[in-house]
Design a protein around this motif. Structure first.
Motif, PDB file in Angstrom:
ATOM      1  N   LEU A 262       2.012   4.170  -5.307  1.00  0.00           N
ATOM      2  CA  LEU A 262       1.368   4.283  -6.619  1.00  0.00           C
ATOM      3  C   LEU A 262       1.964   3.281  -7.609  1.00  0.00           C
ATOM      4  O   LEU A 262       1.243   2.688  -8.407  1.00  0.00           O
ATOM      5  CB  LEU A 262       1.535   5.712  -7.153  1.00  0.00           C
ATOM      6  CG  LEU A 262       0.489   6.188  -8.164  1.00  0.00           C
ATOM      7  CD1 LEU A 262      -0.859   6.327  -7.484  1.00  0.00           C
ATOM      8  CD2 LEU A 262       0.895   7.512  -8.788  1.00  0.00           C
ATOM      9  N   VAL A 263       3.267   3.098  -7.537  1.00  0.00           N
ATOM     10  CA  VAL A 263       3.932   2.130  -8.407  1.00  0.00           C
ATOM     11  C   VAL A 263       3.508   0.714  -8.044  1.00  0.00           C
ATOM     12  O   VAL A 263       3.197  -0.112  -8.919  1.00  0.00           O
ATOM     13  CB  VAL A 263       5.462   2.271  -8.308  1.00  0.00           C
ATOM     14  CG1 VAL A 263       6.154   1.158  -9.092  1.00  0.00           C
ATOM     15  CG2 VAL A 263       5.912   3.634  -8.835  1.00  0.00           C
ATOM     16  N   GLU A 264       3.455   0.419  -6.746  1.00  0.00           N
ATOM     17  CA  GLU A 264       3.087  -0.917  -6.293  1.00  0.00           C
ATOM     18  C   GLU A 264       1.635  -1.253  -6.626  1.00  0.00           C
ATOM     19  O   GLU A 264       1.293  -2.417  -6.855  1.00  0.00           O
ATOM     20  CB  GLU A 264       3.326  -1.026  -4.784  1.00  0.00           C
ATOM     21  CG  GLU A 264       4.810  -1.021  -4.418  1.00  0.00           C
ATOM     22  CD  GLU A 264       5.057  -0.850  -2.932  1.00  0.00           C
ATOM     23  OE1 GLU A 264       4.063  -0.712  -2.179  1.00  0.00           O
ATOM     24  OE2 GLU A 264       6.236  -0.857  -2.518  1.00  0.00           O
ATOM     25  N   SER A 265       0.784  -0.245  -6.681  1.00  0.00           N
ATOM     26  CA  SER A 265      -0.624  -0.477  -7.033  1.00  0.00           C
ATOM     27  C   SER A 265      -0.816  -0.677  -8.530  1.00  0.00           C
ATOM     28  O   SER A 265      -1.894  -1.060  -8.978  1.00  0.00           O
ATOM     29  CB  SER A 265      -1.487   0.702  -6.567  1.00  0.00           C
ATOM     30  OG  SER A 265      -1.224   1.863  -7.360  1.00  0.00           O
ATOM     31  N   GLY A 266       0.238  -0.394  -9.299  1.00  0.00           N
ATOM     32  CA  GLY A 266       0.158  -0.543 -10.748  1.00  0.00           C
ATOM     33  C   GLY A 266      -0.376   0.670 -11.469  1.00  0.00           C
ATOM     34  O   GLY A 266      -0.582   0.643 -12.680  1.00  0.00           O
ATOM     35  N   ASP A 267      -0.583   1.784 -10.746  1.00  0.00           N
ATOM     36  CA  ASP A 267      -1.108   2.996 -11.384  1.00  0.00           C
ATOM     37  C   ASP A 267      -0.019   3.818 -12.060  1.00  0.00           C
ATOM     38  O   ASP A 267      -0.309   4.668 -12.905  1.00  0.00           O
ATOM     39  CB  ASP A 267      -1.836   3.864 -10.358  1.00  0.00           C
ATOM     40  CG  ASP A 267      -3.160   3.255  -9.926  1.00  0.00           C
ATOM     41  OD1 ASP A 267      -4.019   3.057 -10.799  1.00  0.00           O
ATOM     42  OD2 ASP A 267      -3.312   2.960  -8.731  1.00  0.00           O
ATOM     43  N   ALA A 268       1.227   3.595 -11.680  1.00  0.00           N
ATOM     44  CA  ALA A 268       2.334   4.345 -12.275  1.00  0.00           C
ATOM     45  C   ALA A 268       3.468   3.396 -12.623  1.00  0.00           C
ATOM     46  O   ALA A 268       3.617   2.326 -12.028  1.00  0.00           O
ATOM     47  CB  ALA A 268       2.823   5.430 -11.322  1.00  0.00           C
TER      48      ALA A 268
END
Length: 289
Positions: free
Chosen positions: A108-114
């Protein structure tokens, strides 16, 4: 005499006008102060998506009121499986997440959502089952115990809800190259930890759970801890903001404040003390370093 009377009336009228003006000015100032106070005291909403273990254990019942009072915020807690909580983050349907599935969290962090992902606390997963322990797995390492349960066709109750606990269970099966559904005694509840424990108790089956929820509900369960202490059973919780740069409707200020609250010294102390008096041991341990 006539002019004196006119002058007197004029002075009285002027004085009354000035008094009225001053009164209106005072009233306007008071109204502005009231409006300012209203703005300061305005309560904002914050949506927290979290796992059922933080709710079922009772921890949030202690922490959320503290945060609400300190921040003048109304927290709307949505307790679901970690998978569902993370999905809410990807859709921008929550402001802040408190979850326990590190690998999925990083995605989720790597996708930029968090963003602003911080470690908060930990406890551990345990394998529990009936005191009679029909498969005799007590004291085994977790992989050995899972293999024995599968070979015996033992009753095994799974959350089956893509939660952090369910992910951990599936990791163990995967490491053994076992498809658990091939065991006729394997049942998925599709429910949270508390309800799944109740099903396991009713069916006298084995189940993997976080220690906190088990201890909180132990009095209502006829189940005992059979396997514990493996390094693979460590259960780490992180808090993170839903990224406001990608989801512009989130309450980024409130989310940031909640993250800071969860890793603050005072909150960490409360986390460590939680459960000690009632259960004789901490249900969670501080883990910010």
């Amino acid at each position: 005499m006539k002019w004196n009377r006119i002058l007197t009336y004029s002075l009285i009228a002027l004085l009354l006008f000035m008094m009225t003006a001053c009164s209106n000015g005072t009233d306007d100032t008071a109204k502005k102060e009231e409006q300012t106070d209203a703005v300061v005291e305005e309560v904002t909403d914050l949506i927290l998506a979290t796992t059922t273990s933080t709710q079922d254990s009772g921890l949030l019942d202690v922490l959320i009121p503290m945060f609400e009072e300190d921040s003048n915020t109304n927290v709307k807690t949505i307790a679901v499986g970690t998978g569902q909580a993370l999905e809410m983050g990807t859709k921008g349907e929550a402001d802040v997440l408190l979850v326990h599935a590190p690998a999925s969290e990083l995605e989720l962090v790597e996708s930029g959502d968090a963003t602003n992902r911080q470690r908060v606390m930990y406890n551990d997963f345990i394998l529990i089952g009936p005191a009679s322990d029909p498969s005799a797995v007590k004291g085994m390492e977790v992989q050995e115990a899972f293999q024995k349960l599968f070979d015996d066709g033992a009753v095994f109750i799974s959350r089956g809800d893509d939660s952090g606990t369910h992910k951990k269970e599936l990791d163990v099966w995967k490491s053994l190259e076992i498809t658990p559904g091939e065991n006729a005694g394997y049942t998925e509840t599709g429910q949270g930890m508390g309800n799944t424990l109740q099903v396991a108790a009713e069916k006298q089956g084995y189940v993997i759970t976080d220690r906190a929820t088990y201890l909180a509900q132990k009095e209502n369960l006829d189940l005992e801890i059979l396997v514990e202490g493996d390094e693979d059973l460590l259960n780490i919780y992180h808090v993170m903001q839903v990224n406001p740069d990608k989801h512009d409707k989130v309450n980024s200020d409130g989310a940031k404040a909640f993250v800071e609250f969860m890793i603050s010294d005072d909150t960490q102390t409360m986390i460590e003390k939680f459960g000690q008096e009632e259960y004789g041991e901490s249900l969670f341990f501080p883990y910010t370093e």
